[in-house]
Structure formats: C-alpha cells, structure tokens
Design an enzyme around this catalytic site. Structure first.
Site, short mmCIF file in Angstrom:
data_model
loop_
_atom_site.label_atom_id
_atom_site.label_comp_id
_atom_site.label_asym_id
_atom_site.label_seq_id
_atom_site.Cartn_x
_atom_site.Cartn_y
_atom_site.Cartn_z
N VAL A 149 0.84 -1.20 0.00
CA VAL A 149 0.00 0.00 0.00
C VAL A 149 0.87 1.25 0.00
O VAL A 149 0.65 2.19 -0.77
CB VAL A 149 -0.96 0.02 1.21
CG1 VAL A 149 -1.85 1.25 1.16
CG2 VAL A 149 -1.82 -1.25 1.24
N LYS A 161 -11.91 -4.90 11.73
CA LYS A 161 -12.65 -4.11 10.75
C LYS A 161 -14.09 -3.88 11.20
O LYS A 161 -14.66 -2.80 11.00
CB LYS A 161 -12.61 -4.82 9.39
CG LYS A 161 -11.21 -4.80 8.75
CD LYS A 161 -11.12 -5.75 7.58
CE LYS A 161 -9.74 -5.65 6.90
NZ LYS A 161 -9.51 -6.77 5.95
#
Lengths: 351, 351
Positions: A16, A207
């Site tokens: 990322v 999450k």
C-alpha cells in the site's frame, strides 16, 4: 491561487505504501486540492533503507527513523501504513498530539486504541482518517458518516477479509480440505506465513469494530466480538480454523455456502438495545449476493431506516485498491473535511 | 452549544417529500448537526393545499406559493422535490441567487440546466447538493467526489432506472410481451401513466449526465447520449420500447439477460479522449452482478485507477429510500460541507 504544499510523511512502504508513494510522485497534479495547494512527499520511513532504495524509492526520501519524520518541522500530514500495534500506536498518537493530521489503514490500532486516539484527535482538533482500514478501496466509512447520516442504522454485515474468503471459496470450488488450501494460499501469496490473524477472525473483528464506530457511534471492545460459534460450521474453533470439508458439503446440500460473516446489529425489539457483534463462519444461500462474493472481493451491507439495505462491494485488499482510500483521505484532509467521523457525535462507550 | 435552527423549505410533497417531512417532524434530534444547531421545517409548498392537509401534513406549514416560500426571510435551505423542468429550475436558481443552499432530487433539471445552476452556485458560493438524483438512497455521488477523489475514473455504468428494470425483469421471468408488462406495471404502480420518460431512456440519460459530472468533471448534453441502438435488442427504437420477447429469448439462449445499461467512459486508448455515453438495452451475462440486479434495484459500477472496480447497490427509488439521500444532503449542508462537487474543479464543457 497558490498555497504551500502539504508535506506528507509516509510510514511504511509495503504494497500500500509503495502505491501511495507512486501516486504522490507520479501524478501530483491529479491529486492536488482545488485551492491551489498540493500534496508532496516529505519522506518515507522504512525498516530497511537499502532495500527500499533498491526497490526504487527515492534515496533522498527514505529514512529508518519514523519518529523523527513525524516530528520533523516540515511534515504536515502523517500516513501510517506500518500496521500492527507498536510503534504504529505511538507514532499516530504523537502526530495527533503535535496537531498533524493522520491517515491510517491500521484496523488493529483503531480497533484496540480507537477510543484513546479519537480522544486525542478531538482534544487537539486534529483530523484522523481511516477509510482504508475497512474494505480496501471500497468507500464505506465515509458514506456511513455522510451520505447515510440521516438514517438510524440497525445492522452492518459483510465479508471483510479476503484471505478467509479465498480459502473458503477454494474449499468450496475444489473440495480440498482446510489445511491443503491454507498451504496453497500461502504459496500463492493470498495468506501470510502466519495466517492466524486472518483465519482466526481477528482481522475481520478489527474491521467490524471500525465499521461499528461509524454505524453505531461506539468503540466496541474487540474481545467482546465472538469468533467461536457454538454450533454450525467450524463450531468450537476461532474464525474459519474449524471449518471442515464436511461443513462445506453440508452447506452445499442445503443450497448454501460457508462464508466468514462479520456482523454487528442493535439488539432488542426496537433496535435500541446493546450492539451485538460477531465474526463467524456462516451458511448463506449460494445464490445470495454475500454467497456470490468470491475470492478476494469484499462486500459490506448496511441496513438502515429509512434507506433500507444498501451495499458496497469491490476489491477489499491489494496495494493499488487500498491506496485509493488513503489518497482520498489525504485529499479530504487537504480540503478541510476533518476526521472520518466528522459531523458525528463523539463515540460513547460500547453498549 | 446551541445555534438558531436551520429552517428548511420543502418544495413538493410527493412520496419523497412526505418522507422528508416526516423525518424532520418526527426525529429532529437524530438529524441534528453536532454543532448544536437543528433542522426545522419552515414550510411545504404543494399543488393542492386542501389535499395536503387531508393527507396529514401540518396545516400551518403547507402553502401553494413555492416562490414566496423560497423568498421568505426565515427560509434558510430549500429542498426541491417537485421534479421536471419549470418551475423547479427557476425556484432552484432563485434560491441559489439569494444565497440559500439547495438540495434536490431533480435529475431532469440537473441534466438539462446543471452547468447554469453550477455557475450560479459557484458565483454566489451557495451549496447545491443532489445525491438523491441518482440511485435513490444509494450513496454514489458523494463517494465519487470524496472517497474516490484520488482516482482517475475510466468508466461508470449501471442500472439506474427501476421502472425499465422491473419491466425487463418481468418480461424475462414471465415470458410476457412488452405491452402486457407495461400495462401490468402501470396497474401495480411501478410505471407511470405516461411512462415515456422511463421506457424511452430519458430518466436514465439524466442520471447518467449527473454521474458523469462527478466522474468526469463535465456536464454532458443529454441529447448527446445515445438511446437508440443500431443493432442488438430493441434496436431502432428508444430505450426499451423496441425490446421484444424474441430479444429476451435470444439473450437467454446465450446465457444472458437484457438490461437497460447506462454507461459513460473516456474514449481513446489512453482514456484521455472525449466522454462516450449511452443508455441502451444490452445483453449482459445472467450470472453477472448487473444481470442479477432485478426488479427495482439499482447498481452502479465505477471503474477507476488505482481502485479497480467498486460497486454501489440498493433500492434506487421509493420515498423512504430517496429521503435518506435528501436528509444526508441537508445534514451535509448544516455541517458546512458545501456542494456535491465540493473540492472538485468547476465543470468543463463536455468533451
């Protein structure tokens, strides 16, 4: 109009981080806020400077001293992509304390220290954004906070972990057993050498805690999210680690597939009770949208009044996809949009 | 903290307008911005005052003079839900000229006068928001402008008209011919007495123009969006009006279904050419996500770099669902987030 560039310190140069660095270096004009300002890489903190340079990161930007980079006078914004607990937690807290906005994809740090970090961000009036922490590049936290702000949300649920979804999809498609598929997934790069965080459900728990913050206004304790089912597929073991070929076959003969479903909802008849959350291997109809969400795709469904059910889907991981959310958050900070929770009341304790 | 309430003038009390009015009257606390202000109904402009009162709208709030309501000194924000061209266009322009923020669900006015209204809104620095104009309650314009702001968007496509999707779904499921299904859809309330705007594709064209504004930064001319296919299902007639049972059968025997697909993309190899847009009956694989989007559901897919393909789905029409987007826009204005395009450059002419 023209303004001084906003200088971005990038912590971490994994898949990322490299994608974010590439975007900032290669297409700054496209990412420039419309007020005439621009985003500019101030530095990239990595573990191994020589390796980062060999991988093509600009030699003059890489450093192995993340705390110094955060503290540097000419660092305006911090992007934390190291992941895990420390030093990420301390670096984020230090940046917020210093009034430097933070963008992070770190669901672990948010799930475990979100209340503390939100308190610091609010006290110092410093933006903290984390769209990339759930669903990779899929917009979902922003829509919960903004476009869906007029709703009372009753439930969020979805498939938010690509590794386990890949493993369950492969078990379903090939008839292979769990151990065989995990080994193959590791060889193919879809599962880590130590896959525990994924397969035992903790990544999905983290999450879900972040999703619940936006959906329900409270930080759930990750430990309060059940990952071990009392019955059904994989019962008695955390996450998908107990799912057997027999579980897959039993689901199939009932027209279903086994998916690791993360869900949080308001309990009670009027939907006004405590938040109940779990991450469990679940049989869903094979023909349903969740049942058809295969491989590394993610899908998040939001049930709310008055909107009904809306869904967000796409690639839930990967450097390029996730960099989209990080870049969106950087631009949002440059535009003055504040934190991911901007406009929502401060989080309450879990209830 | 406490601030004066923001007084909302509601223009139109159809299904969406009544749902918005109900929300503002029944749960003001849930909709209140966190700065201590609140949203309050200032008035509701309707065509027939007696009928509106009989339908339960507060007698003291209804009026049949929308222009006066817009101009009233104690109207702070205007919500335009009348639809169609005039008087909506003039009322929106008047509100913006007077510096009063506008929320609208009116895709016709935006598609046909968007450039003019954007110019007024920018000149007077007055927010114009229109999330409800595409996809009912599905968040999609906001995510294009914000969460996906770091992407270069190459294509948007989707099913954005519930009436035609209902008709095509019914033709596929029942084997009935077009005329029979349209009559049944009218009887069931899924198609209007004069369904031309839906079945000839103009409603989808209008929504595509709005989507393209956010995705590509330009207002396309609605007339430049093709609605008549040269070949394939329904060829030679606008929208779905030429689709026959034979078209449906031919698609089925190839594993496909006919859907009215609205799409806009950058032409040219490098994706840097003009925007090409059309709304055409299209055979898509029955097993694809678009193929499986049935009845009155909408689905919008966005292709972009670096994110890849993300999708937004849910109820694309209906008073309650659409009111979600209107309420979200009202809250966004109260929070100071500006126009739906806030942060993006001014629209260019179509190219």
């Amino acid at each position: 109009m023209s303004a001084a560039p906003l200088r971005v310190a990038l912590l971490g140069a994994g898949t990322v981080g490299r994608a974010v660095a590439r975007a900032l270096l290669e297409r700054p004009a496209e990412l420039a806020p419309t007020d005439g300002s621009s985003l500019e890489l101030a530095g990239i903190a990595v573990r191994d400077v020589e390796r980062a340079r060999a991988a093509g990161l600009p030699a003059g930007l890489v450093t192995d001293a993340p705390a110094h980079l955060v503290a540097a006078a000419d660092t305006d914004i911090v992007v934390e992509l190291i992941g895990g607990d420390e030093p990420a937690r301390t670096l984020i807290a230090a940046a917020l304390q210093a009034g430097k906005p933070v963008v992070t994809a770190n669901k672990h740090v948010l799930a475990h220290h979100g209340a503390e970090l939100e308190a610091i961000a609010r006290r110092t009036a410093t933006p903290l954004r984390f769209e990339a922490s759930v669903g990779g590049g899929i917009p979902v936290l922003g829509p919960l906070a903004t476009e869906l702000a007029g709703n009372r949300i009753s439930a969020v649920r979805g498939i938010v972990n690509g590794t386990t979804n890949y493993i369950l999809s492969a078990m379903t498609d090939d008839g292979s057993d769990y151990g065989t598929v995990v080994t193959a997934a590791q060889a193919a790069g879809y599962a880590e050498a130590d896959p525990a965080g994924d397969v035992e459900g903790q990544d999905a728990v983290n999450k879900l805690v972040v999703l619940a913050r936006l959906a329900f206004g409270c930080w759930l304790a990750p430990g309060a999210v059940a990952t071990i089912a009392a019955d059904g597929p994989g019962a008695g073991r955390p996450g998908i680690t107990g799912v057997t070929s027999a579980d897959i076959d039993a689901a199939r003969s009932a027209g279903g597939v086994v998916k690791l479903i993360a869900r949080a909802r308001r309990a009670g008849d009027a939907g006004s009770g405590p938040i109940v959350a779990d991450v469990l291997p679940t049989v869903v109809p094979a023909s349903s949208e969740l049942g058809r969400t295969g491989g590394v795709l993610n899908r998040i469904e939001v049930e709310a009044v008055p909107v009904g059910t809306v869904a967000f889907s796409g690639p839930g991981a990967g450097g390029d996809a996730t960099s989209s959310a990080v870049l969106g958050d950087l631009i949002a900070i440059a535009r003055g949009l504040g934190s991911t929770w901007a406009g929502l009341p401060p989080a309450t304790a879990a209830r």
